[in-house]
Scaffold this motif. Structure first.
Motif, PDB file in Angstrom:
ATOM      1  N   ALA A 180       0.884  -1.145   0.213  1.00  0.00           N
ATOM      2  CA  ALA A 180       0.057  -0.406   0.008  1.00  0.00           C
ATOM      3  C   ALA A 180       1.300   0.563   0.032  1.00  0.00           C
ATOM      4  N   GLY A 181       2.035   1.250  -0.012  1.00  0.00           N
ATOM      5  CA  GLY A 181       2.871   1.827  -0.372  1.00  0.00           C
ATOM      6  C   GLY A 181       2.717   3.089  -1.029  1.00  0.00           C
ATOM      7  N   TRP A 182       2.779   2.462  -2.174  1.00  0.00           N
ATOM      8  CA  TRP A 182       1.786   4.008  -3.639  1.00  0.00           C
ATOM      9  C   TRP A 182       1.079   4.320  -3.330  1.00  0.00           C
ATOM     10  N   LEU A 183       0.468   4.933  -2.128  1.00  0.00           N
ATOM     11  CA  LEU A 183      -0.598   4.948  -1.980  1.00  0.00           C
ATOM     12  C   LEU A 183      -0.106   7.274  -1.799  1.00  0.00           C
ATOM     13  N   VAL A 184       1.029   6.138  -0.968  1.00  0.00           N
ATOM     14  CA  VAL A 184       1.151   8.663  -0.507  1.00  0.00           C
ATOM     15  C   VAL A 184       1.914   9.181  -1.209  1.00  0.00           C
ATOM     16  N   PRO A 185       2.817   8.621  -2.213  1.00  0.00           N
ATOM     17  CA  PRO A 185       3.136   9.462  -3.590  1.00  0.00           C
ATOM     18  C   PRO A 185       1.436   9.728  -4.561  1.00  0.00           C
ATOM     19  N   LEU A 186       0.909   8.990  -4.829  1.00  0.00           N
ATOM     20  CA  LEU A 186      -0.293   9.090  -5.507  1.00  0.00           C
ATOM     21  C   LEU A 186      -0.703  10.118  -5.189  1.00  0.00           C
ATOM     22  N   HIS A 187      -1.294  10.633  -3.952  1.00  0.00           N
ATOM     23  CA  HIS A 187      -2.086  11.640  -3.041  1.00  0.00           C
ATOM     24  C   HIS A 187      -1.099  13.035  -3.712  1.00  0.00           C
ATOM     25  N   ASP A 188      -0.246  12.578  -3.077  1.00  0.00           N
ATOM     26  CA  ASP A 188       0.390  14.063  -3.225  1.00  0.00           C
ATOM     27  C   ASP A 188       0.422  14.560  -4.469  1.00  0.00           C
ATOM     28  N   ARG A 189       0.718  13.387  -6.071  1.00  0.00           N
ATOM     29  CA  ARG A 189       0.246  13.163  -7.349  1.00  0.00           C
ATOM     30  C   ARG A 189      -0.859  14.343  -7.672  1.00  0.00           C
ATOM     31  N   THR A 195      -5.357   9.981   4.456  1.00  0.00           N
ATOM     32  CA  THR A 195      -5.180  10.072   5.552  1.00  0.00           C
ATOM     33  C   THR A 195      -5.243   8.470   6.733  1.00  0.00           C
ATOM     34  N   LEU A 196      -4.191   8.630   7.051  1.00  0.00           N
ATOM     35  CA  LEU A 196      -3.848   7.379   7.885  1.00  0.00           C
ATOM     36  C   LEU A 196      -4.573   7.307   9.433  1.00  0.00           C
ATOM     37  N   VAL A 197      -5.358   6.803   9.901  1.00  0.00           N
ATOM     38  CA  VAL A 197      -6.310   6.073  11.395  1.00  0.00           C
ATOM     39  C   VAL A 197      -5.054   5.053  12.190  1.00  0.00           C
ATOM     40  N   LEU A 198      -4.840   4.898  13.040  1.00  0.00           N
ATOM     41  CA  LEU A 198      -4.673   3.906  13.929  1.00  0.00           C
ATOM     42  C   LEU A 198      -5.778   3.738  15.329  1.00  0.00           C
ATOM     43  N   PRO A 234      -8.279   7.068   1.757  1.00  0.00           N
ATOM     44  CA  PRO A 234      -7.917   7.976   0.336  1.00  0.00           C
ATOM     45  C   PRO A 234      -8.652   8.575   0.192  1.00  0.00           C
ATOM     46  N   CYS A 235      -8.310   9.999   0.077  1.00  0.00           N
ATOM     47  CA  CYS A 235      -9.376  11.244  -0.916  1.00  0.00           C
ATOM     48  C   CYS A 235     -10.764  11.641   0.688  1.00  0.00           C
ATOM     49  N   THR A 236      -9.571  11.396   1.722  1.00  0.00           N
ATOM     50  CA  THR A 236     -10.888  11.575   3.042  1.00  0.00           C
ATOM     51  C   THR A 236     -10.461  12.700   4.204  1.00  0.00           C
ATOM     52  N   ALA A 237     -10.859  13.767   4.456  1.00  0.00           N
ATOM     53  CA  ALA A 237     -10.318  14.895   5.012  1.00  0.00           C
ATOM     54  C   ALA A 237      -9.866  14.311   6.372  1.00  0.00           C
ATOM     55  N   THR A 238      -9.141  15.483   7.110  1.00  0.00           N
ATOM     56  CA  THR A 238      -9.536  15.071   8.743  1.00  0.00           C
ATOM     57  C   THR A 238     -11.042  14.543   9.371  1.00  0.00           C
ATOM     58  N   ALA A 239     -11.344  15.718   9.050  1.00  0.00           N
ATOM     59  CA  ALA A 239     -12.990  16.014   8.981  1.00  0.00           C
ATOM     60  C   ALA A 239     -13.665  14.927   8.991  1.00  0.00           C
ATOM     61  N   ALA A 240     -13.656  14.315   8.289  1.00  0.00           N
ATOM     62  CA  ALA A 240     -14.348  13.584   7.876  1.00  0.00           C
ATOM     63  C   ALA A 240     -14.075  11.904   8.345  1.00  0.00           C
ATOM     64  N   ALA A 241     -12.208  11.977   8.882  1.00  0.00           N
ATOM     65  CA  ALA A 241     -12.084  10.752   9.450  1.00  0.00           C
ATOM     66  C   ALA A 241     -12.768  10.561  11.095  1.00  0.00           C
ATOM     67  N   GLU A 242     -12.348  11.990  11.137  1.00  0.00           N
ATOM     68  CA  GLU A 242     -13.097  12.156  12.718  1.00  0.00           C
ATOM     69  C   GLU A 242     -14.573  11.571  13.139  1.00  0.00           C
ATOM     70  N   GLN A 243     -15.015  11.954  11.946  1.00  0.00           N
ATOM     71  CA  GLN A 243     -16.501  11.190  12.244  1.00  0.00           C
ATOM     72  C   GLN A 243     -16.219  10.010  11.698  1.00  0.00           C
ATOM     73  N   LEU A 244     -16.121   9.508  11.163  1.00  0.00           N
ATOM     74  CA  LEU A 244     -15.540   7.999  11.455  1.00  0.00           C
ATOM     75  C   LEU A 244     -15.174   7.209  12.649  1.00  0.00           C
ATOM     76  N   LEU A 245     -14.569   7.581  13.104  1.00  0.00           N
ATOM     77  CA  LEU A 245     -13.491   7.278  14.663  1.00  0.00           C
ATOM     78  C   LEU A 245     -15.036   7.676  15.516  1.00  0.00           C
ATOM     79  N   ASN A 246     -14.840   9.083  16.009  1.00  0.00           N
ATOM     80  CA  ASN A 246     -16.324   8.792  16.552  1.00  0.00           C
ATOM     81  C   ASN A 246     -17.819   7.989  16.290  1.00  0.00           C
ATOM     82  N   ASP A 247     -18.539   8.268  14.938  1.00  0.00           N
ATOM     83  CA  ASP A 247     -19.403   6.639  14.916  1.00  0.00           C
ATOM     84  C   ASP A 247     -18.706   5.137  15.716  1.00  0.00           C
ATOM     85  N   ALA A 263       0.663  14.752   4.389  1.00  0.00           N
ATOM     86  CA  ALA A 263       0.850  16.181   3.505  1.00  0.00           C
ATOM     87  C   ALA A 263       2.257  16.242   2.388  1.00  0.00           C
ATOM     88  N   ASP A 264       3.101  15.316   2.540  1.00  0.00           N
ATOM     89  CA  ASP A 264       4.488  14.869   1.907  1.00  0.00           C
ATOM     90  C   ASP A 264       3.930  13.589   1.154  1.00  0.00           C
TER      91      ASP A 264
END
Length: 298
Positions: A180-189, A195-198, A234-247, A263-264
């Protein structure tokens, strides 16, 4: 290597016939040598020519030649019958269970033609010995086929255990980092947030069921360690990830989480996950401290 092995066994058969007093049928003494040169020459031609189905032709030539050799063998039962099953074993080891079964069937067909010819000229005691040897070797080959099948099943199970976690039905940590490492440079491009979540929880299998129902098909979920899940959104902003985690937190009290929107594009995925793991140490099970935002990696 396979050609050298064929040549070695063919020479062994020539030496065997050279030290026997007579053949099963009356033939010139030079017959084994002529058969050897014809067999070795055809196998060498297939090795050099390399046709698309050259290995199949080579295996068929093995069976045909060994059938002729057994007709020459004056031994009763014929010791050269063992070479027929050596060919079956070698094909199973090199090409897997399917080729092994095909070669075993081919060997039995050769024996079905050769043994009746031999037995029609043999006495009853000799017939019994040949049939017993054929039955014993056939059973050994079937057992060997079962062992090949068992090893393949175990190998697939080991690979599945490496790439998929049986408790959560998500991919493993090794698979996540490897694929899954290719997702990082792809979304930067494409200038899209990744957004990464643990997520950490003591009852991970139950939490994973809820995660599987809530994430999208484009999201990546993986078992990170004994009590943690890793999510790539992918294609998920911080606020949308927070909503998922709250649920998820509403359904599973005691859940803790750490997230970071990358962002890098030069950051390695394994480095980002390790950074999230360090951020997780700041969380507690309290309602006000269960979620932590990781600082940007510099």
């Amino acid at each position: 290597m396979q050609y050298l092995a064929r040549a070695l066994f063919a020479l062994l058969a020539v030496f065997y016939f050279h030290n026997t007093d007579q053949f099963y049928f009356a033939l010139p003494q030079a017959t084994p040598c002529l058969l050897f040169f014809a067999y070795a020459g055809l196998q060498l031609a297939l090795l050099i020519w390399r046709p698309s189905n050259g290995d199949v032709f080579s295996s068929a030539l093995d069976l045909l030649t060994l059938g002729i050799v057994m007709l020459l063998d004056a031994g009763s039962p014929p010791p050269t019958m063992a070479l027929l099953f050596v060919a079956v074993l070698s094909n199973g080891l090199l090409h897997g269970l399917k080729r092994f079964l095909i070669m075993l069937a081919g060997a039995e067909i050769v024996l079905a033609f050769v043994l009746p010819i031999r037995l029609s000229y043999a006495s009853t005691p000799d017939s019994s010995a040949s049939l017993f040897l054929m039955a014993a070797l056939s059973i050994c080959m079937l057992y060997f086929g079962l062992m090949i099948w068992r090893n393949q099943v175990l190998a697939r199970a080991a690979l599945e255990a490496t790439w998929r976690d049986p408790d959560t039905d998500f991919i493993s940590r090794e698979a996540l980092v490897s694929t899954a490492g290719w997702l990082v440079p792809l979304h930067d491009r494409i200038s899209s947030p990744l957004t990464l979540v643990l997520i950490q929880h003591d009852e991970l299998p139950q939490l994973s069921d809820q995660v599987a129902q809530r994430i999208r098909r484009s999201d990546v979920a993986a078992r990170y360690d004994a009590t943690q899940l890793a999510l790539l959104l992918p294609c998920t902003a911080t606020a949308a990830a927070e909503q998922l985690l709250n649920d998820l937190r509403d359904r599973h009290p005691g859940m803790r989480a750490a997230l970071m929107t990358l962002a890098d594009g030069d950051i390695a995925l394994e480095q980002a996950l390790a950074h999230l793991e360090q951020t997780m140490a700041r969380t507690t099970e309290d309602d006000s401290h269960w979620l932590a935002h990781a600082a940007p990696i510099h």
